[in-house]
Design an enzyme around this catalytic site. Structure first.
Site, PDB file in Angstrom:
ATOM      1  N   ILE A  71      -2.746   4.610  -3.278  1.00 29.07           N
ATOM      2  CA  ILE A  71      -3.327   5.855  -2.796  1.00 29.07           C
ATOM      3  C   ILE A  71      -4.826   5.806  -3.050  1.00 29.07           C
ATOM      4  CG2 ILE A  71      -2.851   7.064  -4.983  1.00 29.07           C
ATOM      5  CD1 ILE A  71      -2.459   9.629  -3.277  1.00 29.07           C
TER       6      ILE A  71
ATOM      7  N   THR B 100      -1.603   3.007   1.726  1.00 30.68           N
ATOM      8  CA  THR B 100      -1.925   4.200   2.496  1.00 30.68           C
ATOM      9  C   THR B 100      -3.437   4.322   2.623  1.00 30.68           C
ATOM     10  OG1 THR B 100      -2.102   5.679   0.581  1.00 30.68           O
ATOM     11  CG2 THR B 100       0.098   5.380   1.536  1.00 30.68           C
TER      12      THR B 100
ATOM     13  N   ILE C 203      -4.399   2.710  -7.561  1.00 28.02           N
ATOM     14  CA  ILE C 203      -5.455   3.584  -7.076  1.00 28.02           C
ATOM     15  C   ILE C 203      -6.447   2.742  -6.274  1.00 28.02           C
ATOM     16  CG2 ILE C 203      -7.213   5.268  -7.695  1.00 28.02           C
ATOM     17  CD1 ILE C 203      -4.280   6.021  -8.452  1.00 28.02           C
ATOM     18  N   LYS C 204      -6.664   3.128  -5.018  1.00 22.02           N
ATOM     19  CA  LYS C 204      -7.558   2.371  -4.141  1.00 22.02           C
ATOM     20  C   LYS C 204      -9.002   2.835  -4.335  1.00 22.02           C
ATOM     21  CE  LYS C 204      -6.284   1.233   0.088  1.00 22.02           C
ATOM     22  NZ  LYS C 204      -5.778   1.353   1.483  1.00 22.02           N
ATOM     23  N   ILE C 205      -9.857   1.870  -4.644  1.00 28.45           N
ATOM     24  CA  ILE C 205     -11.284   2.126  -4.833  1.00 28.45           C
ATOM     25  C   ILE C 205     -12.045   1.158  -3.929  1.00 28.45           C
ATOM     26  CG2 ILE C 205     -13.216   2.024  -6.463  1.00 28.45           C
ATOM     27  CD1 ILE C 205     -11.253   2.735  -8.683  1.00 28.45           C
TER      28      ILE C 205
END
Length: 367
Positions: free
Chosen positions: A108, A44, A139-141
């Protein structure tokens, strides 16, 4: 008869859908894609959520409840998006279990506004991880300079990470190092490193869009158009193989760590002159992820020609493409820096559009 998407899986490619909406979850569409299109993950971003919220009546009840509770825009976004990701993670939990945690993942993203703030990125990654509360979330970083130490810190406490917005080989090498440092940190803290998963999202089609524009209209340039993105990704896989074959990585894998898989992102073809499955069929390699918009997924399922590994035997050709690009005057370091800066800026714009969409929904919700 084996479908092209099933063939991709046989070749070691995990197919993730680059889209999510509550409607997709509630109607059973996402679960159906797992069965019919071999989907094993979901990614996403703010653009995806903005689109889902602007078109979906399935959010009206929750938006009304949040408005009645006096929620501000950021709280509403946090509640809505984490609920969707949690629900999608539950849909994909059987895949997660069947693959021992490798797939069945839902990503996300931390707020793009924090892309250049290490401490704030770390804090929001913790908040998202705790709120979704599912082992199969990523977790998107972003792979900005500020994002690199955040990646190490977050992985160091056992949070699984999807590193996004990677364009250059140099930055990709730094991302792998940040991942390994995080695993070492987790190991030293007594965290079970076998439970940490990470992917490194290497963007493809945007590279061609920028390079093609710079090449202009000469005959020599025409022969190079549409070549840079795939060549860049193939060299990224070469670097992946090199980095995870060295002693540092091998010792961690021996101790139970997993490799950080390369993920091909931005695989929707932007130039209609190119085959619509180009960034899928030309980037088949074991242990990779290809995250596809639904249009690309459908095209691949319909007519993708999956012939086996199209990456590892093509390193020399990929290096030759870069030699020719340099001869043509293309400053690739400038290309990738521009794309990173633009990528962050575009996600910030999308984030603000998402805020506007939610603000309007809150204002119009019956109380």
């Amino acid at each position: 008869m084996t479908t092209p998407t099933a063939r991709l899986v046989e070749e070691g490619v995990s197919i993730w859908l680059d889209d999510l909406s509550r409607q997709r979850i509630m109607t059973g569409n996402l679960a159906d894609l797992v069965v019919t299109r071999n989907i094993s993950g979901v990614t996403t971003n703010p653009t995806i959520f903005a689109g889902a919220l602007s078109q979906g009546e399935s959010y009206l009840t929750q938006v009304g409840a949040l408005a009645a509770d006096g929620a501000d825009v950021d709280r509403a976004i946090f509640e809505i998006t984490t609920d969707d990701v949690r629900a999608a993670a539950d849909v994909l939990r059987p895949v997660f279990d069947a693959t021992n945690g490798v797939d069945g993942r839902v990503s996300i993203e931390v707020s793009p506004d924090l892309a250049h703030d290490t401490d704030a990125t770390i804090a929001e990654a913790h908040k998202l991880w705790e709120r979704v509360d599912r082992p199969n979330v990523l977790i998107k970083i972003p792979a900005t300079k500020a994002g690199l130490p955040a990646i190490t810190e977050v992985i160091g406490v056992g949070i699984s990470v999807n590193v996004t917005l990677i364009f250059s080989l140099e930055r990709y090498g730094e991302v792998i190092d940040a991942y390994l440092a995080g695993v070492e940190k987790a190991q030293a803290a007594g965290v079970d490193i076998s439970g940490i998963q990470s992917v490194a999202s290497f963007f493809v089609s945007r590279v061609d869009s920028e390079v093609d524009k710079r090449l202009g209209g000469s005959d020599a340039a025409a022969d190079l158009k549409g070549k840079a993105g795939i060549a860049n990704a193939r060299l990224a896989y070469e670097l992946f193989e090199q980095k995870f074959a060295d002693e540092r990585a091998r010792s961690l894998v021996t101790a139970g760590a997993t490799v950080q898989r390369p993920l091909w992102a931005s695989t929707g073809v932007k130039d209609p002159a190119y085959p619509d499955t180009m960034y899928v069929t030309e980037l088949v390699a074991p242990g990779t992820v290809n995250t596809m918009p639904e249009k690309t997924l459908d095209a691949t399922f319909d007519h993708g020609d999956v012939t086996g590994d199209t990456v590892t035997g093509n390193y020399a050709d990929a290096h030759a493409v870069f030699d020719r690009l340099a001869d043509a005057g293309i400053d690739f370091a400038d290309v990738t820096q521009l794309l990173e800066d633009e990528g962050v800026d575009k996600f910030i714009v999308s984030w603000h559009e998402l805020q506007d969409t939610v603000r309007t929904a809150l204002d119009e919700a019956p109380r």
